[in-house]
Write a protein that holds these residues in place. Structure first.
Motif, short mmCIF file in Angstrom:
data_model
loop_
_atom_site.label_atom_id
_atom_site.label_comp_id
_atom_site.label_asym_id
_atom_site.label_seq_id
_atom_site.Cartn_x
_atom_site.Cartn_y
_atom_site.Cartn_z
N LEU A 205 0.85 -1.21 0.00
CA LEU A 205 0.00 0.00 0.00
C LEU A 205 0.88 1.25 0.00
O LEU A 205 0.61 2.22 -0.72
N ASP A 206 1.94 1.18 0.77
CA ASP A 206 2.91 2.28 0.82
C ASP A 206 3.56 2.47 -0.57
O ASP A 206 3.78 3.61 -1.00
N CYS A 207 3.83 1.37 -1.23
CA CYS A 207 4.41 1.41 -2.58
C CYS A 207 3.41 2.06 -3.54
O CYS A 207 3.80 2.91 -4.35
N ALA A 208 2.15 1.68 -3.42
CA ALA A 208 1.11 2.26 -4.30
C ALA A 208 1.01 3.77 -4.10
O ALA A 208 0.86 4.53 -5.06
N ARG A 209 1.10 4.21 -2.83
CA ARG A 209 1.04 5.66 -2.54
C ARG A 209 2.20 6.39 -3.20
O ARG A 209 2.02 7.45 -3.81
N ALA A 210 3.41 5.83 -3.07
CA ALA A 210 4.60 6.47 -3.65
C ALA A 210 4.48 6.52 -5.18
O ALA A 210 4.82 7.53 -5.80
N CYS A 211 3.98 5.45 -5.79
CA CYS A 211 3.83 5.41 -7.25
C CYS A 211 2.80 6.43 -7.72
O CYS A 211 2.96 7.04 -8.79
N SER A 212 1.76 6.61 -6.93
CA SER A 212 0.74 7.60 -7.25
C SER A 212 1.37 9.00 -7.27
O SER A 212 1.07 9.82 -8.15
N ALA A 213 2.27 9.26 -6.32
CA ALA A 213 2.96 10.55 -6.28
C ALA A 213 3.90 10.71 -7.48
O ALA A 213 4.03 11.81 -8.03
N VAL A 214 4.53 9.61 -7.92
CA VAL A 214 5.41 9.67 -9.10
C VAL A 214 4.62 10.07 -10.34
O VAL A 214 5.10 10.84 -11.18
N ILE A 215 3.37 9.59 -10.46
CA ILE A 215 2.52 9.94 -11.61
C ILE A 215 2.37 11.47 -11.70
O ILE A 215 2.48 12.04 -12.78
N ASP A 216 2.14 12.12 -10.56
CA ASP A 216 1.96 13.58 -10.57
C ASP A 216 3.25 14.30 -10.96
O ASP A 216 3.21 15.33 -11.64
N LEU A 217 4.39 13.77 -10.51
CA LEU A 217 5.67 14.39 -10.89
C LEU A 217 5.92 14.20 -12.39
O LEU A 217 6.44 15.11 -13.06
N ALA A 218 5.55 13.03 -12.90
CA ALA A 218 5.75 12.76 -14.34
C ALA A 218 4.93 13.73 -15.19
O ALA A 218 5.34 14.10 -16.30
N ARG A 219 3.78 14.15 -14.68
CA ARG A 219 2.96 15.12 -15.41
C ARG A 219 3.74 16.41 -15.63
O ARG A 219 3.84 16.89 -16.76
N ARG A 220 4.35 16.95 -14.58
CA ARG A 220 5.11 18.20 -14.74
C ARG A 220 6.34 17.99 -15.63
O ARG A 220 6.70 18.88 -16.41
N ALA A 221 6.98 16.81 -15.50
CA ALA A 221 8.13 16.51 -16.36
C ALA A 221 7.67 16.47 -17.83
O ALA A 221 8.36 16.97 -18.72
N GLY A 222 6.51 15.89 -18.06
CA GLY A 222 5.97 15.77 -19.43
C GLY A 222 5.51 17.10 -19.99
O GLY A 222 5.59 17.35 -21.20
N GLU A 223 5.03 17.99 -19.12
CA GLU A 223 4.55 19.31 -19.57
C GLU A 223 5.70 20.26 -19.85
O GLU A 223 5.71 20.96 -20.85
N ALA A 224 6.67 20.29 -18.91
CA ALA A 224 7.68 21.36 -18.95
C ALA A 224 9.08 20.87 -19.30
O ALA A 224 9.98 21.68 -19.49
N GLY A 225 9.26 19.53 -19.40
CA GLY A 225 10.59 18.99 -19.67
C GLY A 225 11.04 19.22 -21.11
O GLY A 225 10.21 19.46 -22.00
N TYR A 226 12.35 19.12 -21.34
CA TYR A 226 12.95 19.28 -22.66
C TYR A 226 12.35 18.27 -23.63
O TYR A 226 12.25 17.06 -23.32
#
Lengths: 208, 208
Positions: free
Chosen positions: A119-140
């Motif tokens: 469950l802790d792993c699922a929470r951390a992965c959920s947070a990674v999804i949100d970070l990937a969004r900003r990387a995908g929007e603003a990344g090179y």
């Protein structure tokens, strides 16, 4: 220990009939790969000409992804420990009544840990999804597919971790706790599906 | 080389700003984890009391998953080599006309390889999805979540590999080839989505 083994040896061990490492460790590694790829997009974007404006945000984003990566990397071994403890509890003697009671208590406490870890792993992965969004929007743009792989890895890891919650929850005698963890896994899965598909669509659009 | 590095070092390298390893290698490792987990389900099922009837099929399934795992493990390094060759081609001199011609030819041949490698990875991951279905249907119930993680890893790897086809295909001057690889990636993605969700639903049902 397991993080120090070679990728080849880890995959050999995963393929073997030994109970660990299994899907729980594979999920944590997938999640860590997702976090690592967010950091990669940040690292490539930082210092790129024309992208100076997003540099402070990329620095902050990398701080968060590296923190999650550290956490997910630790979970690889935690999952193995939780599963090994559960197997050891099942092997405890069950001759006398006090044996039986002690065994049941050990099993319940181990199942609880083997449910909390994914469950802790699922929470951390959920947070990674949100970070990937900003990387995908603003990344090179040259590494935008890596932001896509980040979100795909994180979402697959989230779903994998949730499966490990679902397989262990029925063995929990504490039904209130079982209901709570299952509901949280359900929520993370549903919200993760929407958020990760939105990031994938965004990245797919930028890939061309 | 890369398969001999520790998981920790691989993740550190993935997170760094160095162009390789990147999402292509991460995709191949996810696919290899999927194949490894199919093998694990087979290995645990073989020899289980009451499951003697599926033993010959589990033996055959393991033969196929181990073959795909070997192939996917090789692709981790192949992806790095293809990307490094592409970067080297872009750095070739472009002073004289013959320089320029040679550089363009080297770039085109490298882009072709950098498109074929992930397409090959997508094909292998698509095959892993089908093996995970049989593992999920006939494998021992105690490791059924591992068949679920197998299909999630394989499908995420397939989608990741397809993203790498899509990001490289626009640079191909051979438009007939570009159209052909893009269409194959489209087809693998669409069919993979249906097949992997069916396996996930099957496993989710067996997990309880």
């Amino acid at each position: 220990m397991i993080m120090q083994s070679s990728i080849e040896k880890f995959l050999d061990d995963l393929a073997s009939g030994a109970p660990t490492p299994g899907g729980g460790s594979a999920a944590a590694i997938m999640g860590a790969m997702g976090a690592a790829l967010v950091s990669m997009v940040c690292n490539v974007t930082i210092g790129k000409k024309g992208l100076e404006a997003v540099e402070p945000e990329m620095n902050a984003l990398r701080g968060q992804s590296e923190k999650l990566r550290t956490r997910l990397q630790a979970m690889v071994a935690e999952d193995v420990a939780a599963f090994d403890a559960l197997m050891a509890a099942y092997r405890l003697p069950k001759v006398s009544d006090s044996d039986k009671l002690r065994r049941i208590e050990a099993i319940q406490s181990s199942v609880r840990a083997a449910t909390e870890t994914p469950l802790d792993c699922a929470r951390a992965c959920s947070a990674v999804i949100d970070l990937a969004r900003r990387a995908g929007e603003a990344g090179y743009s040259g590494v935008i597919s890596d932001a896509g792989v980040a979100v795909l890895a994180a979402y697959a890891a989230l779903r994998s971790a949730a499966l490990n919650v679902y397989i262990n929850a029925p063995s929990l005698k504490d039904r209130e706790f079982a209901g709570r963890v299952t509901a949280e896994a359900d929520h993370l899965l549903e919200s993760g599906a929407h958020r990760s598909e939105a990031v994938y669509a965004l990245v797919r659009g930028r890939v061309g």
